[in-house]
Design an enzyme around this catalytic site. Sequence first.
Site, PDB file in Angstrom:
ATOM      1  N   GLN A 109     -55.445   6.010 -20.576  1.00 38.61           N
ATOM      2  CA  GLN A 109     -55.848   4.995 -19.601  1.00 38.61           C
ATOM      3  C   GLN A 109     -55.253   5.277 -18.231  1.00 38.61           C
ATOM      4  OE1 GLN A 109     -57.717   2.177 -21.105  1.00 38.61           O
ATOM      5  NE2 GLN A 109     -58.443   2.044 -19.017  1.00 38.61           N
ATOM      6  N   LYS A 112     -57.564   7.855 -16.729  1.00 39.98           N
ATOM      7  CA  LYS A 112     -58.886   7.262 -16.548  1.00 39.98           C
ATOM      8  C   LYS A 112     -58.895   6.333 -15.343  1.00 39.98           C
ATOM      9  CE  LYS A 112     -60.828   5.570 -20.229  1.00 39.98           C
ATOM     10  NZ  LYS A 112     -61.196   4.644 -21.321  1.00 39.98           N
ATOM     11  N   LYS A 124     -52.036  -0.313 -22.673  1.00 36.67           N
ATOM     12  CA  LYS A 124     -52.901  -0.674 -23.806  1.00 36.67           C
ATOM     13  C   LYS A 124     -52.094  -1.575 -24.728  1.00 36.67           C
ATOM     14  CE  LYS A 124     -57.206   0.413 -24.952  1.00 36.67           C
ATOM     15  NZ  LYS A 124     -58.319   0.602 -23.997  1.00 36.67           N
ATOM     16  N   GLY A 163     -60.528  -6.497 -22.889  1.00 36.88           N
ATOM     17  CA  GLY A 163     -60.947  -6.372 -24.277  1.00 36.88           C
ATOM     18  C   GLY A 163     -60.980  -4.924 -24.724  1.00 36.88           C
ATOM     19  N   ASP A 164     -61.175  -4.732 -26.011  1.00 37.60           N
ATOM     20  CA  ASP A 164     -61.331  -3.405 -26.611  1.00 37.60           C
ATOM     21  C   ASP A 164     -61.952  -3.670 -27.982  1.00 37.60           C
ATOM     22  OD1 ASP A 164     -60.399  -0.426 -26.064  1.00 37.60           O
ATOM     23  OD2 ASP A 164     -59.978  -0.776 -28.172  1.00 37.60           O
ATOM     24  N   ASN A 238     -70.151  -3.489 -28.388  1.00 40.96           N
ATOM     25  CA  ASN A 238     -70.460  -3.636 -26.971  1.00 40.96           C
ATOM     26  C   ASN A 238     -70.879  -2.328 -26.305  1.00 40.96           C
ATOM     27  OD1 ASN A 238     -69.149  -3.352 -24.086  1.00 40.96           O
ATOM     28  ND2 ASN A 238     -69.723  -5.492 -24.292  1.00 40.96           N
ATOM     29  N   SER A 376     -63.702  -3.778 -14.553  1.00 40.02           N
ATOM     30  CA  SER A 376     -62.534  -4.655 -14.679  1.00 40.02           C
ATOM     31  C   SER A 376     -61.761  -4.687 -13.366  1.00 40.02           C
ATOM     32  CB  SER A 376     -61.619  -4.157 -15.801  1.00 40.02           C
ATOM     33  OG  SER A 376     -62.086  -4.566 -17.063  1.00 40.02           O
TER      34      SER A 376
END
Length: 444
Positions: A109, A112, A124, A163-164, A238, A376
Site C-alpha cells: 500500500q 501503491k 492495512k 474497506g477491503d 466489489n 479514497s
Amino acid sequence: MKANEVLETLKQRFPNEPEYIQAVTEVLETIEEEYNKHPEFERVNLIERLCIPDRIVQFRVTWVDDKGNIQTNMGYRVQHNNVIGPYKGGIRFHKSVNLSILKFLAFEQTFKNALTTLPMGGAKGGSDFSPRGKSNAEVMRFCQAFMQELYRHIGADEDIPAGDIGVGGREVGYMFGQYKKLTHVFTGVLTGKGKDFGGSNIRPEATGYGNIYFLQNMLKTRNQSLKGKRVLVSGSGNVAQYTVEKLIELGAIPVTLSDSDGYIYDPAGIDSEKLAFVMELKNIERGRIKEYAEQYGVKYVPGGRPWGEVADIATPCATQNEITEEDAKTLVANGVIAISEGANMPTTPEAIKVFQDAKILYAPGKASNAGGVAVSGLEMTQNSERLNWSREEVDSKLHSIMDDIHENCVKYGTEADGYINYVKGANIAGFLKVANAMMAQGIV
C-alpha cells in the site's frame, strides 16, 4: 544494497511471515539497481527502515453473538509508512487474516499510494472475523467492538482506514458510527462511507474501473482495444463486479466469475442483466456464485479457479496467490495477451516470471488496482472541503490518475528490447517518491 542479504536478514527476523517476505522480495529485486545509484540511501540504511513498519497495533476483540455467546477475535492495524501523508489502507475481515498478510498489504500500500500522486502513506488492518454467515446485528456488534480499540490509533490526519475483503459499505458504516460516538467528532476518518454521510461518488466502482482504465493503457501500447476481447475474471465481490461492469461498457466479453466455493463459465458472456443478478446475489442476498450457474444454465466448477478457460485477457480480482505457475503456463498456452490485477498480489512470483518470459502484458496490483485508494484520497479531499463532487468529476480524476500511473510505469519499466516491465516500473516509481521524502525528513 544487496537484495539477497537484506532479504536473508528479514527472513531471520520474521521467519513465519511468507506473504510479507514475498512482497518485499518482489520490490527489492526490481529496485536494487536503481537503489545503488544513490549511495546516500545506503549511508542512512534506508532500505531496512523502509521494509519494517512504523508500528503494529494488535488487540483482542470481544463481542456477543445472537445466541448470547461471547466470541473472541484478533484485531490488527499495521501502520507501515507515513512519509508522504497520513497512513491510508483498508480493513480486511476474513478468517485468513494474520500479521504476515497485513504486513504484506501495508508494505504494498505504501508504494501503491505513492503511485497515485496523492499525499497518502501506507497501512492495512483487519481481523480474523468473517462476516459470512453472520446476521446484520452480529456484524454490527463486532464492528463496534473492533472500533472500541482501533479508534485510539486513527484519525483524519493520522490514519484513515477503508474497506477491503469482508468490509463493504455496511461494515464501514457501523465502524464510522461507533467512531463518531466514541470521539464526539464527525470527520473523514474512514473512506468508503455511504454518500449520505460523506462518501464519494464512484468509490465502490473505483478499483474495478481503475483496473480497466489501466488495462486499456497497456493494450494501447500494442495498438489493441478491449472491444470483442473475451476476459476471465475471478472473484465476485466489489472489485470483480465493477471490473465486469466497465468491461461490458467498453465492448469486452467477461465470461467467468468465482468465489471461495468455485467458478462459473458463461460462454455467451456476462451481460448487464446477468451482472445485476450477481450484484443482487452477492450484495443483498449474500449468496454463492453457483446460483448464477443454476439461474442461467452454465458451467460451474466447484473448488476450481477460472484460469483453464480460453480467453484473450485475465484479470484476477479475488485474493493473493490465486494464479500459480501452472495456471500461468496454461493461460499463456491458451493465448492470453494481458493480465491486469484487480486483487492484491494475486499472482505468485513463479507465475509472474512465466508471463514476463512470454513477453505478455502484465500489470501488478500496486499499479492496476490503485483506483480504489485513489478515489479514497479524493473522498478525503471532499470531506476536508465539505464538498461533494459529481460522478463525472470523480471519474475524470480517476481516469487521469490511472493514466499517470501507467505513464510512470512505462518511464521506469521499459527495457532495452522495448518490453514494458510493469512490475519494475511501478516499484521504482513508488520507491523513489517514498525514498526521497524519507531522505528529506531525516532519521525519524
